[in-house]
Design a protein around this motif. Structure first.
Motif, PDB file in Angstrom:
ATOM      1  N   THR A 105       0.771  -1.299   0.416  1.00 10.75           N
ATOM      2  CA  THR A 105      -0.209  -0.274   0.122  1.00 10.75           C
ATOM      3  C   THR A 105       0.960   1.194  -0.036  1.00 10.75           C
ATOM      4  N   ASP A 106       0.165   2.305   0.146  1.00  4.90           N
ATOM      5  CA  ASP A 106       1.050   3.727   0.249  1.00  4.90           C
ATOM      6  C   ASP A 106       1.047   4.126   0.581  1.00  4.90           C
ATOM      7  N   SER A 107       1.612   3.994   2.271  1.00  6.40           N
ATOM      8  CA  SER A 107       1.907   4.828   3.516  1.00  6.40           C
ATOM      9  C   SER A 107       1.434   6.365   3.637  1.00  6.40           C
ATOM     10  N   LYS A 108       2.302   6.744   2.430  1.00 12.18           N
ATOM     11  CA  LYS A 108       2.100   7.912   2.567  1.00 12.18           C
ATOM     12  C   LYS A 108       0.566   9.292   2.290  1.00 12.18           C
ATOM     13  N   VAL A 109       0.491   8.285   0.853  1.00 15.73           N
ATOM     14  CA  VAL A 109      -1.036   8.926   0.908  1.00 15.73           C
ATOM     15  C   VAL A 109      -2.355   7.889   1.655  1.00 15.73           C
ATOM     16  N   THR A 110      -1.826   6.991   1.801  1.00 18.66           N
ATOM     17  CA  THR A 110      -2.906   6.557   3.660  1.00 18.66           C
ATOM     18  C   THR A 110      -2.914   7.828   4.943  1.00 18.66           C
ATOM     19  N   LYS A 111      -1.526   8.480   4.935  1.00 14.48           N
ATOM     20  CA  LYS A 111      -1.762   9.475   6.022  1.00 14.48           C
ATOM     21  C   LYS A 111      -2.112  10.139   5.534  1.00 14.48           C
ATOM     22  N   GLU A 112      -2.196  11.185   3.950  1.00 10.12           N
ATOM     23  CA  GLU A 112      -2.661  12.395   4.153  1.00 10.12           C
ATOM     24  C   GLU A 112      -3.794  12.263   4.101  1.00 10.12           C
ATOM     25  N   LEU A 113      -4.469  11.194   3.655  1.00 15.14           N
ATOM     26  CA  LEU A 113      -5.870  10.685   3.617  1.00 15.14           C
ATOM     27  C   LEU A 113      -6.393  10.723   5.597  1.00 15.14           C
ATOM     28  N   VAL A 114      -5.935  10.136   5.789  1.00 12.05           N
ATOM     29  CA  VAL A 114      -6.172  10.049   7.690  1.00 12.05           C
ATOM     30  C   VAL A 114      -6.061  11.516   8.063  1.00 12.05           C
ATOM     31  N   ASP A 115      -5.655  12.647   8.288  1.00 14.71           N
ATOM     32  CA  ASP A 115      -5.201  13.561   8.490  1.00 14.71           C
ATOM     33  C   ASP A 115      -6.092  14.491   7.770  1.00 14.71           C
ATOM     34  N   GLU A 116      -6.851  14.120   6.160  1.00 10.86           N
ATOM     35  CA  GLU A 116      -7.510  15.268   5.106  1.00 10.86           C
ATOM     36  C   GLU A 116      -8.594  14.973   6.286  1.00 10.86           C
ATOM     37  N   GLY A 117      -9.250  13.437   6.809  1.00  7.88           N
ATOM     38  CA  GLY A 117     -10.278  13.144   6.347  1.00  7.88           C
ATOM     39  C   GLY A 117     -10.750  14.052   8.609  1.00  7.88           C
ATOM     40  N   TYR A 118      -9.742  13.400   9.272  1.00  9.67           N
ATOM     41  CA  TYR A 118      -9.513  14.023  11.272  1.00  9.67           C
ATOM     42  C   TYR A 118     -10.035  15.677  10.394  1.00  9.67           C
ATOM     43  N   ASN A 119      -9.601  16.542   9.662  1.00 10.14           N
ATOM     44  CA  ASN A 119      -9.976  17.504  10.122  1.00 10.14           C
ATOM     45  C   ASN A 119     -10.936  17.945   9.595  1.00 10.14           C
ATOM     46  N   ARG A 120     -11.339  17.490   8.351  1.00  8.53           N
ATOM     47  CA  ARG A 120     -12.420  17.762   8.328  1.00  8.53           C
ATOM     48  C   ARG A 120     -13.900  17.006   9.185  1.00  8.53           C
ATOM     49  N   MET A 121     -13.232  16.509   9.811  1.00 12.47           N
ATOM     50  CA  MET A 121     -14.344  15.446  10.889  1.00 12.47           C
ATOM     51  C   MET A 121     -15.021  17.106  11.684  1.00 12.47           C
ATOM     52  N   GLN A 122     -13.491  17.929  11.953  1.00 13.80           N
ATOM     53  CA  GLN A 122     -13.753  19.249  13.396  1.00 13.80           C
ATOM     54  C   GLN A 122     -15.323  20.187  12.896  1.00 13.80           C
ATOM     55  N   LYS A 123     -15.315  20.293  11.827  1.00 12.72           N
ATOM     56  CA  LYS A 123     -16.450  20.149  11.032  1.00 12.72           C
ATOM     57  C   LYS A 123     -18.218  19.830  10.549  1.00 12.72           C
ATOM     58  N   GLU A 124     -19.180  20.560  10.890  1.00 13.93           N
ATOM     59  CA  GLU A 124     -20.022  19.603   9.937  1.00 13.93           C
ATOM     60  C   GLU A 124     -20.892  20.546   8.943  1.00 13.93           C
ATOM     61  N   ILE A 125     -21.446  20.682   7.033  1.00 15.39           N
ATOM     62  CA  ILE A 125     -21.980  21.147   6.894  1.00 15.39           C
ATOM     63  C   ILE A 125     -23.341  21.364   6.447  1.00 15.39           C
ATOM     64  N   ASN A 126     -24.053  22.201   6.060  1.00 15.77           N
ATOM     65  CA  ASN A 126     -25.266  22.201   5.767  1.00 15.77           C
ATOM     66  C   ASN A 126     -25.198  22.359   4.520  1.00 15.77           C
ATOM     67  N   ALA A 127     -25.566  21.378   3.023  1.00 12.24           N
ATOM     68  CA  ALA A 127     -25.914  22.054   2.012  1.00 12.24           C
ATOM     69  C   ALA A 127     -26.540  21.484   1.281  1.00 12.24           C
ATOM     70  N   SER A 128     -27.003  21.834   0.061  1.00 12.04           N
ATOM     71  CA  SER A 128     -28.266  21.943  -0.758  1.00 12.04           C
ATOM     72  C   SER A 128     -27.363  21.235  -2.585  1.00 12.04           C
ATOM     73  N   HIS A 129     -28.283  20.050  -3.047  1.00 12.62           N
ATOM     74  CA  HIS A 129     -27.354  19.789  -4.138  1.00 12.62           C
ATOM     75  C   HIS A 129     -28.710  19.153  -5.132  1.00 12.62           C
ATOM     76  N   ILE A 130     -27.750  19.333  -6.054  1.00 11.01           N
ATOM     77  CA  ILE A 130     -29.364  19.046  -7.817  1.00 11.01           C
ATOM     78  C   ILE A 130     -28.228  18.311  -8.264  1.00 11.01           C
ATOM     79  N   LEU A 131     -29.298  16.303  -9.023  1.00  9.29           N
ATOM     80  CA  LEU A 131     -28.572  15.946  -9.213  1.00  9.29           C
ATOM     81  C   LEU A 131     -28.676  15.343 -10.652  1.00  9.29           C
ATOM     82  N   ILE A 132     -28.370  15.443 -12.139  1.00  9.65           N
ATOM     83  CA  ILE A 132     -28.339  14.954 -12.741  1.00  9.65           C
ATOM     84  C   ILE A 132     -28.003  13.740 -13.185  1.00  9.65           C
ATOM     85  N   MET A 133     -28.622  12.696 -13.082  1.00  8.99           N
ATOM     86  CA  MET A 133     -27.888  11.403 -12.646  1.00  8.99           C
ATOM     87  C   MET A 133     -27.416  11.013 -14.643  1.00  8.99           C
TER      88      MET A 133
END
Length: 655
Positions: A105-133
Motif C-alpha cells: 500500500t502507499d502509506s504516505k497517501v494513506t496518512k494524507e487521507l487520514v489527516d484530511e478526514g480528521y481535519n474535515r471531521m472537525q466541521k459539519e456542513i449543511n448543503a443542498s444539491h441538484i443531481l442529474i443522473m
C-alpha cells in the motif's frame, strides 16, 4: 484459539526488531544436513533476552540447546506432514495477507487521507444539491449531455433563481421534491468522497462547479458550516401522530400528560416502557443507539437532543414528522483525538472511495518498478477476437486457445500469457463498461489486467525483496506448526494420560507436601471494643451466624468471617498463629483486629494427586517434552559448528 494466539505472540514478538538486524550469516548448526544460520539465532536470542525470566535461558550455551530443540520440533512437524493440514494452510495464508498489507500500500497517501478526514471531521456542513443522473461507465455522448444539462441548471441559479425551487423542478434525486435538495448537516465519510470534496471545497453561500460521482453530476450549495457536535446518547418517549378518523386523545395531549408525570418525579425509563410507541426502544426504557449529526432522518430530533445539558437533561415535548417526543440526555461524546481516531479512520478509508487514491498511487509505483512491453502482434490478435457481444455479457473466449498461449508481456521475469488475458476479459463482462468502440474496452481492460499482474507479482515476491518479511513469515510458519505439534504430542497427552500422570505423581510426591494445616474460622473487624464482645461470644460457643446477626445490620457490616483449611504460614492467618485447637487472643494487623478459632489440626503429609494436579500437569508436560526432545535428538542428525558458535559468543559478549 486464544491459547494459540498467546503462544504465537510470545514466540514471535521478535518480529518488530527484524528491521534492525544486519548480522552476516554463517551456518551455526545443521539438522539432517539442513542449515540454520547465525543471523536467525542472534536475532531471536537478542530479542528474547529481556523477556525470559529463567536465567538459564539467558546462558548462551543453554539457549543454543533450547533453539536446537525448537528446530527439532519443527522438523518433526514437517516429517509428520502437519504443514499439509487445511486449517494450517488457511491460517498461514490469512496471516500473510494481513502482514503483506504493510508492504502493498502507499502509506504516505494513506496518512494524507487520514489527516484530511480528521481535519474535515472537525466541521459539519449543511448543503443542498441538484443531481442529474448519468452512469459512471456511460458513453462520452451521454456524459457530455448530462454535464451540459447541469451547467445550464447552475447558470439559472447564478442568474438569480432560487436553488430550492430549481432543485424541486430539475433534480433527479427523488427526495428533492420534499426537501428542495437540502441534505441537512453532515461531516466527513458520510457522503461519497467526490461529493464530500465538492462540499468541503465550496465556500458558504456559493454554488460549486459540477461534481461527478457514481450517481451522476451534482451542483452543491453550501448553506452553513459549524463545529462538529460529536456523538450523543439519549432516550426518548414517542407518541405517533394520529391517523384521520381515530376517536382517541390526540398525540399532543398524550405527550403533554407524560411530561407532567415526569415533572411530578416519575421515572423516565418506566414511562417509556409503558407509553412509548417506538417499539424498538420502549422495552429498553427508550434508549437509542448513540448518533451524530445527519445520522437520523429528523433534523428537529437531532437539534433537540444536542440542545440538552446535564443541568437540563429532559426536553419539553416537541414534534417531528414521526410524532411527538420527549428526549432525555444520557451522555455526550466529543470527537476523539487524532491518535484515538487513527485506526478507525484507516478502516473507513479502506472501505471508502478514497481507497482508490491509495490503489492508484500504489499502481503508479508498480508501473515504474515493473515496466512492461506487450507483444503487439499477440495483443492485436486478441483485440480482433473481442466483439460487441461483450456489452451484453455474451462474449466467449476463442475455442482454440493454443495460438494465444505465448507470452503477452513479462512482469520482471514472469511471463503472462495471452490466454490469461483472454480469460480476464471474459470475467469482466459484468463490469458494465459502455466505452465504444470495443477496442477501447480491450485497451482499458489491458491496463487494469497489467496492474493486477504487477500487484500479484509484487505480493508473491515479498519474501525475496524484503528479508524482514521473509523472516517474520518463517517464524510464524514454524510457530503454527510447533503449536499443532505440541498440542498433539504434549498438551493433549498430559491431559488424557491418567495412568502416566499417576505414575509421574508417585515419583514427585516429595515435591508436593503439605505443611501443618488447620481447619479454622477467622473473624475480623476494625473495632477493638466490638471484637472483645465477639471473643466473649466465641468462648460461649455461639455460632458464626449468631455473631454476625448481633453485630451486623442491613446497611452496616461490622464483623467479617471466613472459614476453611489454612496451611502454616498462610497469608490469611495472623502472624504467630499457634497451630493448635483453641481460640486465639485478639491480634492486630494494620487497621484490622483478628480472632482465630481452630477446630482441627492436620499434620504434615503428601498432597493427593487432585490437590496438586494443576502444578503436576505442568511438570508432567515439561517432563514429557524433555524426554521427547531427547528422542528427537536420536531421530535426527545434529551437527553444531563449534568454531562459528565461539564467534557468536564473542559477538554477544562484546555487544
Amino acid at each position: 484459539m486464544k491459547l494459540k494466539h498467546l503462544f504465537l505472540g510470545f514466540l514471535f514478538c521478535l518480529a518488530t526488531a527484524l528491521h534492525a538486524q544486519t548480522n552476516s550469516k554463517e551456518v551455526l548448526f545443521t539438522i539432517n544436513d539442513k542449515p540454520y544460520y547465525t543471523d536467525e539465532f542472534l536475532r531471536v536470542y537478542n530479542k528474547n533476552l529481556d523477556l525470559v525470566k529463567d536465567e538459564s535461558q539467558k546462558d548462551i550455551n543453554q539457549y543454543l540447546d533450547l533453539f536446537i530443540g525448537y528446530k527439532l520440533k519443527v522438523n518433526k512437524a514437517y516429517k509428520l506432514g502437519l504443514q499439509d493440514g487445511k486449517q494450517y494452510q488457511n491460517e498461514l495464508k490469512s496471516y500473510r495477507t494481513q502482514l503483506a498489507k504493510n508492504y502493498t500500500t502507499d502509506s504516505k497517501v494513506t496518512k494524507e487521507l487520514v489527516d484530511e478526514g480528521y481535519n474535515r471531521m472537525q466541521k459539519e456542513i449543511n448543503a443542498s444539491h441538484i443531481l442529474i443522473m448519468v452512469d459512471e461507465n456511460a458513453a462520452p455522448a451521454d456524459t457530455l449531455a448530462a454535464y451540459n444539462k447541469i451547467i445550464s441548471i447552475r447558470n439559472r441559479i447564478l442568474n438569480g433563481e432560487d436553488f430550492g425551487t430549481v432543485a424541486q423542478e430539475t433534480s433527479q434525486d427523488p427526495s428533492a421534491k420534499e426537501n428542495k435538495g437540502n441534505l441537512g448537516y453532515f461531516t466527513a465519510f458520510r457522503m461519497v468522497y467526490a461529493f464530500e470534496n465538492g462540499a468541503y471545497n465550496t465556500p458558504v453561500g456559493m454554488i460549486s462547479m459540477p461534481v461527478r460521482t457514481k450517481f451522476g453530476y451534482h451542483i452543491i450549495k453550501v448553506n452553513d458550516i459549524r463545529a462538529n457536535r460529536g456523538e450523543i446518547a439519549v432516550a426518548h418517549i414517542m407518541i405517533l401522530k394520529q391517523k384521520d378518523g381515530q376517536d382517541v386523545p390526540t398525540a399532543k395531549n398524550t405527550i403533554e400528560d407524560i411530561y407532567k408525570k415526569l415533572q411530578q418525579g416519575e421515572k423516565f425509563e418506566e414511562l417509556a416502557k409503558q407509553f412509548s410507541e417506538d417499539k424498538s426502544s420502549a422495552s429498553k426504557g427508550g434508549v437509542l443507539n448513540k448518533f451524530s449529526s445527519g445520522q437520523l432522518s429528523s433534523e428537529e430530533f437531532e437539534n433537540e437532543a444536542f440542545a440538552l445539558t446535564k443541568e437540563n437533561p429532559i426536553s419539553k415535548p416537541f414534534e417531528t414528522h414521526f410524532g411527538w417526543h420527549i428526549v432525555k440526555l444520557i451522555d455526550k461524546f466529543p470527537l476523539k483525538s487524532y491518535d484515538d481516531s487513527k485506526y478507525e479512520l484507516e478502516n473507513k478509508i479502506s472501505k471508502d472511495d478514497r481507497s482508490r487514491l491509495i490503489t492508484n498511487s500504489y499502481n503508479e509505483k508498480l508501473r515504474k518498478k515493473y515496466p512492461i512491453k506487450k507483444d503487439v502482434k499477440l495483443y492485436n490478435a486478441i483485440v480482433k477476437t473481442v466483439n460487441d457481444s461483450f456489452y451484453d455479457s455474451k462474449w466467449t473466449v476463442p475455442t482454440d486457445m493454443k495460438k494465444f498461449s505465448g507470452s503477452l508481456f513479462y512482469v520482471a521475469s514472469k511471463p503472462i500469457s495471452g490466454e490469461t488475458f483472454l480469460n480476464y476479459i471474459q470475467s469482466q463482462q459484468k463490469s458494465n463498461l459502455k466505452i465504444k468502440p470495443i477496442e477501447k474496452v480491450t485497451e482499458k481492460l489491458f491496463d487494469s489486467f497489467a496492474d493486477e499482474q504487477r500487484s500479484q507479482y509484487n505480493n508473491d515476491n515479498l519474501e525475496n525483496e524484503f528479508p524482514e518479511f521473509a523472516a517474520v513469515m518463517d517464524e510464524y510458519r514454524d510457530g503454527l506448526l510447533l503449536f499443532d505439534l505440541m498440542d498433539k504430542e504434549i498438551w493433549q497427552r498430559s491431559k488424557n494420560d491418567s495412568v502416566g500422570l499417576k505414575a509421574f505423581y508417585e515419583t514427585q510426591k516429595e515435591k508436593h507436601v503439605w505443611k501443618t494445616r488447620v481447619h479454622a474460622e477467622l473473624f475480623s473487624s476494625t473495632n477493638l471494643d466490638l471484637m472483645k464482645k465477639v471473643l466473649v461470644m466465641i468462648k460461649k460457643n455461639k455460632t458464626t451466624k449468631e455473631i454476625k446477626d448481633k453485630f451486623n445490620t442491613k446497611d452496616l457490616v461490622n464483623v467479617m468471617s471466613s472459614e476453611g483449611f489454612y496451611e502454616e504460614g498462610a497469608d490469611a492467618l495472623p502472624k504467630d498463629t499457634k497451630m493448635e485447637v483453641g481460640i486465639s487472643d485478639i491480634s492486630h494487623k494494620g487497621d484490622y483486629y483478628f480472632i482465630v478459632k481452630i477446630n482441627k489440626v492436620l499434620p504434615p503429609g503428601y498432597k493427593t494427586l487432585e490437590e496438586c494436579k494443576g502444578k503436576l500437569v505442568n511438570d508432567y508436560q515439561q517432563y514429557l517434552e524433555n524426554n521427547w526432545v531427547n528422542e528427537l535428538k536420536k531421530e535426527f542428525t545434529i551437527h553444531v559448528n563449534q568454531d562459528v558458535f565461539e564467534k557468536v559468543k564473542t559477538q554477544i559478549k562484546n555487544k
